[in-house]
Design a protein around this motif. Structure first.
Motif, mmCIF file in Angstrom:
data_model
loop_
_atom_site.group_PDB
_atom_site.id
_atom_site.type_symbol
_atom_site.label_atom_id
_atom_site.label_comp_id
_atom_site.label_asym_id
_atom_site.label_seq_id
_atom_site.Cartn_x
_atom_site.Cartn_y
_atom_site.Cartn_z
ATOM 1 N N SER A 103 0.855 -1.191 0.000
ATOM 2 C CA SER A 103 0.000 0.000 0.000
ATOM 3 C C SER A 103 0.887 1.236 0.000
ATOM 4 N N GLY A 104 0.256 2.388 -0.085
ATOM 5 C CA GLY A 104 1.005 3.643 -0.024
ATOM 6 C C GLY A 104 1.660 3.830 1.329
ATOM 7 N N ALA A 105 0.938 3.496 2.401
ATOM 8 C CA ALA A 105 1.501 3.629 3.749
ATOM 9 C C ALA A 105 2.718 2.719 3.905
ATOM 10 N N HIS A 132 -0.551 13.759 4.482
ATOM 11 C CA HIS A 132 -1.073 12.425 4.786
ATOM 12 C C HIS A 132 -0.621 11.988 6.172
ATOM 13 N N THR A 181 0.831 15.170 -1.113
ATOM 14 C CA THR A 181 -0.440 15.660 -0.594
ATOM 15 C C THR A 181 -1.554 14.644 -0.731
ATOM 16 N N THR A 182 -2.534 14.807 0.141
ATOM 17 C CA THR A 182 -3.732 13.975 0.120
ATOM 18 C C THR A 182 -4.971 14.801 -0.201
ATOM 19 N N ASP A 207 5.848 12.047 -2.361
ATOM 20 C CA ASP A 207 4.771 11.054 -2.286
ATOM 21 C C ASP A 207 3.685 11.497 -3.254
ATOM 22 N N ALA A 209 1.152 9.743 -4.341
ATOM 23 C CA ALA A 209 0.033 8.792 -4.284
ATOM 24 C C ALA A 209 -1.151 9.294 -5.104
ATOM 25 N N HIS A 210 -1.529 10.542 -4.856
ATOM 26 C CA HIS A 210 -2.699 11.085 -5.543
ATOM 27 C C HIS A 210 -2.417 11.445 -6.991
ATOM 28 N N THR A 233 0.719 5.347 -4.668
ATOM 29 C CA THR A 233 -0.235 4.238 -4.678
ATOM 30 C C THR A 233 -0.613 3.989 -6.136
ATOM 31 N N HIS A 235 -3.595 2.728 -7.044
ATOM 32 C CA HIS A 235 -5.051 2.585 -7.203
ATOM 33 C C HIS A 235 -5.813 3.899 -7.313
ATOM 34 N N LYS A 236 -5.122 5.022 -7.295
ATOM 35 C CA LYS A 236 -5.860 6.302 -7.347
ATOM 36 C C LYS A 236 -5.932 6.772 -8.800
#
Ligand code: PLP
Length: 426
Positions: A103-105, A132, A181-182, A207, A209-210, A233, A235-236
């Motif tokens: 996962s991202g975490a 995040h 950023t989230t 990061d 992720a987004h 991540t 999956h986004k």
């Protein structure tokens, strides 16, 4: 019925062997098909990605890396993981890739484990300004094990406060600066982060992720040439399976790989790695760039339409796939928590979100976060965005009137029916 055409013959088997689980899976498929999915961190993967996720690779132990496994029988797994690695390196122009983070975490924690010592000082964006949990929140292992100092956004423009970041960097001499950023709607240019990191001799971690899908599609600047490490991540916006990935400069390759395995994970989820490889190939296709740019166009159109409806957009708008909506000018009494509940009733799925310096708690909030990756995958364009904005406004304006909220729900279902996800018919 729906099951045979969508899930394939194996789903009929599941229906027979475990009707309880099969029934709920069908309900979830229906929920995804009939509600508006506006959660900024979600998407609809392709059916090819789902097929790889549902594969026999889930049966295999493959601790280690291609060519260096602890167990036998990994000839096919090696080929899959090597393909995933080479595709993602090509996609982002990276020197090294680790595709195993669950996962991202997990990806972020592996980077910290690999490049920091417990107690080291790190700068990260504070949670309530769009960062995040894994960027140093006191309730997260990042904040418990490392000495995180938070930078924020400026109070007027609500943009990353680089002056504050530089002051903090000069004062605390961090070992690493974390960008990423989230719930921050604006473009993240890598140059100012890199300049401050270089000035104080800090490592730079991005990061994305987004943003990964936007970066892959050329709709957002790519931090890979600037950063020591880039995590994301899959999956986004990237529209792959749920999972994480780490890119790095070659000099950090060994430390990163050791930190993922054996440092923080056991056996890799090779069915997920296969699905990541499928998603990376999809993202390498020129059509993905069209998709990524359409996500941003849709977000801009939705932000403009929401402004017309009387909402305030944090930072005044968006450059990305997401926006943070301050509900207070629209209705001072309507909290993010209430809005999320009412909109759920209306078939509109999104999440409450703090606005910068929110007087309300993170459980209540004064805002909501909205993203366009899912509706864009469905095929919606700028034409549908004012419709979505008016459905949101209508439901919130009549939040005490169950019949009015139900009327919005039928309009939502009618809109979604025009843009089918996972069509029943092949
Ligand atoms: N980093 C950022 C910036 C995120 O937005 C997220 C997820 O929301 C994560 C890391 C964590 O990813 P995951 O939920 O896969 O652990």
């Amino acid at each position: 019925g729906m099951s045979e055409t969508f899930y394939g013959p194996d789903f009929n088997l599941l229906t027979q062997q475990d009707p309880d689980i099969a029934a709920v899976l069908l309900s979830e498929l229906k929920r995804q098909q009939t509600n508006l999915q506006l959660i900024a961190s979600e998407n609809f993967t392709s059916r090819a990605v789902l097929a790889a996720l549902g594969s026999t690779l889930s049966n295999k132990y493959a601790e280690g890396y291609p060519g260096k496994r602890y167990y036998g029988g990994n000839v096919n797994v090696d080929e899959i993981e090597a393909l995933a690695i080479s595709r993602v390196k090509q996609l982002f122009g990276a020197e090294h890739a680790n595709v195993q983070p669950h996962s991202g975490a997990s990806a972020n924690m592996a980077v910290y484990l690999g490049l920091l010592n417990p107690g080291d000082t790190v700068l990260g964006l504070s949670l309530d300004h769009g960062g995040h949990l894994t960027h140093g929140s006191p309730v997260n292992a990042s904040g418990i094990l490392y000495n995180f100092k938070s930078y924020g956004v400026t109070s007027g423009e609500e943009r990353i406060d680089f002056e504050q970041m530089r002051d903090l960097a000069l004062e605390h001499r961090p070992k690493m600066i974390v960008a990423g950023t989230t719930s921050y709607p604006r473009r993240l240019d890598p140059e100012p982060f890199k300049a401050i990191a270089d000035e104080v001799g800090a490592l730079l971690m991005f990061d994305i992720a987004h943003l990964a899908g936007l970066v892959a599609g050329g709709a957002h600047p790519n931090p890979v040439p600037y950063a020591d490490v880039v995590t994301f991540t899959t999956h986004k916006t990237l529209r792959g399976p749920r999972g994480g990935c780490i890119l790095s400069k070659a000099v950090h390759a060994q430390a990163i790989d050791k930190a993922v395995f054996p440092g923080s994970q056991g056996g890799p989820l090779e069915h997920a790695v296969a699905a990541k490889a499928v998603a990376f190939r999809e993202a390498l296709d020129p059509s993905f760039s069209v998709y990524a740019h359409q996500i941003v166009k849709n977000a801009s159109a939705l932000a403009a339409a929401l402004t017309k409806e009387g909402f305030r957009l944090v930072s005044g708008g968006t450059d990305t796939h997401l926006m943070v909506v301050d509900l207070r000018p629209f209705d001072a009494e309507c909290t993010g928590k209430v809005a999320q509940l009412v909109l759920d009733e209306a078939g509109i799925t999104l999440n409450k979100n703090t606005v910068p310096d929110d007087p309300r708690s993170p459980f209540v909030t004064s805002g909501v976060r909205i993203g366009t990756p899912s509706v864009t995958t469905q095929g919606m364009t700028e034409a549908e965005m004012p419709v979505i904005a008016s459905l949101i406004a209508e439901a919130l304006r009549h939040r005490d009137d169950a019949a009015a909220v139900a009327a919005v729900k039928s309009k939502v279902a009618a809109l979604c029916a025009k843009f089918p996800v996972y069509p029943h018919k092949l």
